[in-house]
Design an enzyme around this catalytic site. Structure first.
Site, PDB file in Angstrom:
ATOM      1  N   GLY A 176      58.494  58.338  67.089  1.00  0.00           N
ATOM      2  CA  GLY A 176      58.375  56.896  66.890  1.00  0.00           C
ATOM      3  C   GLY A 176      57.626  56.537  65.625  1.00  0.00           C
ATOM      4  O   GLY A 176      57.682  57.268  64.630  1.00  0.00           O
ATOM      5  N   HIS A 203      56.221  64.440  65.532  1.00  0.00           N
ATOM      6  CA  HIS A 203      56.772  63.817  64.329  1.00  0.00           C
ATOM      7  C   HIS A 203      55.587  63.390  63.459  1.00  0.00           C
ATOM      8  O   HIS A 203      54.757  62.587  63.900  1.00  0.00           O
ATOM      9  CB  HIS A 203      57.563  62.556  64.681  1.00  0.00           C
ATOM     10  CG  HIS A 203      58.934  62.809  65.239  1.00  0.00           C
ATOM     11  ND1 HIS A 203      59.146  63.384  66.460  1.00  0.00           N
ATOM     12  CD2 HIS A 203      60.168  62.521  64.728  1.00  0.00           C
ATOM     13  CE1 HIS A 203      60.458  63.452  66.690  1.00  0.00           C
ATOM     14  NE2 HIS A 203      61.101  62.942  65.650  1.00  0.00           N
ATOM     15  N   GLU A 206      56.686  61.861  58.148  1.00  0.00           N
ATOM     16  CA  GLU A 206      58.052  61.366  57.900  1.00  0.00           C
ATOM     17  C   GLU A 206      57.917  60.105  57.046  1.00  0.00           C
ATOM     18  O   GLU A 206      58.206  60.123  55.857  1.00  0.00           O
ATOM     19  CB  GLU A 206      58.765  61.069  59.226  1.00  0.00           C
ATOM     20  CG  GLU A 206      60.192  60.537  59.038  1.00  0.00           C
ATOM     21  CD  GLU A 206      60.849  60.139  60.366  1.00  0.00           C
ATOM     22  OE1 GLU A 206      60.161  60.052  61.399  1.00  0.00           O
ATOM     23  OE2 GLU A 206      62.071  59.871  60.346  1.00  0.00           O
ATOM     24  N   ASP A 284      68.569  65.382  63.248  1.00  0.00           N
ATOM     25  CA  ASP A 284      67.716  64.331  63.825  1.00  0.00           C
ATOM     26  C   ASP A 284      68.524  63.465  64.809  1.00  0.00           C
ATOM     27  O   ASP A 284      68.305  63.519  66.007  1.00  0.00           O
ATOM     28  CB  ASP A 284      67.105  63.471  62.704  1.00  0.00           C
ATOM     29  CG  ASP A 284      65.827  62.754  63.120  1.00  0.00           C
ATOM     30  OD1 ASP A 284      65.374  62.960  64.267  1.00  0.00           O
ATOM     31  OD2 ASP A 284      65.271  62.008  62.294  1.00  0.00           O
TER      32      ASP A 284
HETATM   33 ZN    ZN Z   1      63.180  62.840  65.146  1.00  0.00          ZN
END
Ligand code: ZN
Length: 345
Positions: A176, A203, A206, A284
């Site tokens: 998220g 995650h 990113e 992804d």
């Molecule tokens: Zn992802």
């Protein structure tokens, strides 16, 4: 640099056995699948064709715009049979791409927050996964927590993961919006899950900065990082990642589609790979980005001048970075190495 004689053909990539480690089940929904679901539930999109859905919903201004479509797709996943159907279609994708091992990310808090049963969904997914395994692709599951949801959902996710540990669930993840809740909010959950023998997948780096990657490692004990591309801005972090063999799930097309890193040709993947980092290639969200794993390998080979040895290394890293127990991982690695040795194209 690859030599001309060492060039990587699309045919070679097709023949390679592959592992995909970063693949969201919900993100595998294609425009065609969304069309089918919108007609089933007579949603506001029911009258649109596959092409119209693609044009209206499957292009993104930025990461937050992408999350809007992600939510729209999730609103159409209402029953265990919907998830099972999506996984069945993913099984076709695995066979087409010669993907033999997949770690799929499923987010149970999405049905829970819509007052649906996230555990029933997992049971349906495990059943469908067992069918896909008989067709040649082994599936393991990472149950994802969502950074912008309350931490209570993460605890519930952790408890579900622990209940199904040994039945296909190998870890929990955090995904998220990196700019929402602090990583430290999840420290207790991730510590608990690691005590239960499950792996932590986070995650980080990113759209967030390199500090997010440090915190994923130091605060949550992540064994693998989703994306992690922003790590290149911190040389000490790159050294750390290389030294400790921390897996980085790189998703080239995803990064360009969400604006996390553009253009693709400048993606830090090339630098991280050359430095010896444990990078892998992944889609992804293959449905939402309209991309396949073979296409990601083709892109990487072309844009970063990779030869066969480089591509083979990437493929094998997909097994090495997996959350399989050591003996299973070594057996799969041997199987991949032998099969790669037999490719004659
Ligand atoms: Zn992802």
């Amino acid at each position: 640099m690859a030599k001309a004689s060492d060039s990587v053909s699309d045919e070679y990539i097709q023949h390679l056995p592959k592992a995909e480690l970063h693949l969201h089940l919900e993100g595998s929904v294609t425009p065609a699948t969304l069309r089918d679901l919108s007609r089933k539930y007579q949603s506001q999109y029911a009258s649109l064709t596959e092409e119209e859905l693609e044009a209206q919903l499957f292009h993104y201004r930025d990461f937050y715009h992408f999350l809007v479509t992600y939510r729209t797709v999730c609103e159409h996943l209402r029953q265990p049979e919907d998830y099972s159907m999506v996984l069945g279609r993913l099984g076709v994708y695995f066979r087409e791409q010669n993907i033999r091992y997949a770690e799929i990310i499923y987010t149970p808090s999405i049905p829970w927050r819509a007052e649906r049963d996230g555990k029933d969904v997992l049971v349906a997914l495990l059943e469908q996964g067992a069918r896909i395994a008989t067709q040649g692709t082994t599936i393991r599951w990472i149950l994802d927590c969502v950074r912008q949801f309350e931490v209570e959902w993460a605890w519930r996710t952790a408890e579900l993961a622990a209940e199904f540990s040994g039945q296909g669930v190998v870890g929990i993840g955090l995904g998220g919006d990196e700019n929402s809740l602090a990583m430290s909010e999840y420290q207790g959950v991730f510590s608990w899950i690691r005590d239960h023998g499950l792996h932590a997948h986070v995650h980080a780096g990113e759209i967030g900065d390199a500090q997010q990657v440090w915190e994923a490692l130091k605060v949550l004990g992540a064994r693998r990082i989703g994306h992690g591309i922003q790590a290149v801005r911190d040389p000490d972090l790159v050294d750390y990642l290389c030294h400790h063999g921390i897996g980085l799930d790189v998703c080239l097309t995803s990064n360009a589609s969400t604006g996390a890193w553009t253009p693709i040709s400048d993606n830090p993947f090339g630098l991280l790979f050359r430095r010896g980092a444990a990078v892998t290639l992944n889609t992804d969200d293959p449905g939402l980005f309209g991309v396949s794993l073979n296409q990601e390998f083709q892109l990487a080979a072309r844009l970063f001048q990779l030869g066969r040895e480089d591509i083979d290394r990437l493929v094998l890293q997909g097994v090495r970075s997996s959350f399989l127990p050591q003996l299973e991982r070594e057996a799969l690695l041997k199987e991949f190495e032998e099969e790669i040795g037999r490719i004659s194209v």
